[in-house]
Enzyme design. Sequence first.
Site, short mmCIF file in Angstrom:
data_model
loop_
_atom_site.label_atom_id
_atom_site.label_comp_id
_atom_site.label_asym_id
_atom_site.label_seq_id
_atom_site.Cartn_x
_atom_site.Cartn_y
_atom_site.Cartn_z
CB CYS A 100 -0.89 -0.03 1.24
SG CYS A 100 -1.99 1.40 1.35
CG HIS A 142 -5.58 -2.58 -1.02
ND1 HIS A 142 -4.52 -3.12 -0.33
CD2 HIS A 142 -5.37 -1.23 -1.05
CE1 HIS A 142 -3.73 -2.12 0.07
NE2 HIS A 142 -4.21 -0.97 -0.37
CD GLU A 143 -6.63 1.07 -3.98
OE1 GLU A 143 -6.73 2.10 -3.29
OE2 GLU A 143 -5.55 0.49 -4.14
CG HIS A 146 -7.30 2.88 1.29
ND1 HIS A 146 -6.38 3.10 2.29
CD2 HIS A 146 -6.64 2.16 0.35
CE1 HIS A 146 -5.22 2.56 1.97
NE2 HIS A 146 -5.35 1.96 0.79
NI NI Z 1 -3.67 1.05 -0.13
#
Ligand code: NI
Length: 178
Positions: A100, A142-143, A146
Amino acid sequence: MAVRDILKMGDPRLLRQAEPVTAFDTPELHALIVDLFDTMHAANGAGLAAPQIGVNLQVVIFGFKQNTRYPDAPEVPQTVLLNSVLEPLSDQREEGWEGCLSVPGLRGVVSRYQRLRYSGVDPFGQRIVREVDGFHARVVQHECDHLIGVLYPMRVTDFSRFGYTEVLFPGMDASADD
Ligand code: NI
């Protein structure tokens, strides 16, 4: 337009719930997306979420043909996704290495859903719905993490497979170290 500073783990702004986008096709939104792409490309990233540059909106970008940070990953189409909703299409999960841009120099193995449907809208407010699997599904998960204040180390369960990129993958391109 501008390469922005990427917030690093420890910054409380990475732990917030992002707000939905309510105004589409505005100059401000398009400028944000250009900045996200400039910042992601400058860092050789596979994806980036608005909270990583301190903008608390549900905006993620991802996609690449070839990526030095993930040299074995298949192509993922360049995508701008707003107000995303993820729905797993089965209980099947898959482990894979992640890094990341907000956690520079480290990699860890994370379990993700292998197949999912994601939906949302593009910057013009047009609906996006896709069913994906594998690395594409991993990048989206993953995104979108966030956007709910989750960084991948929070999902690592086996810390024997978490460490420094340069130690874990000594042959990897130096530009992939961040
Ligand atoms: Ni990330």
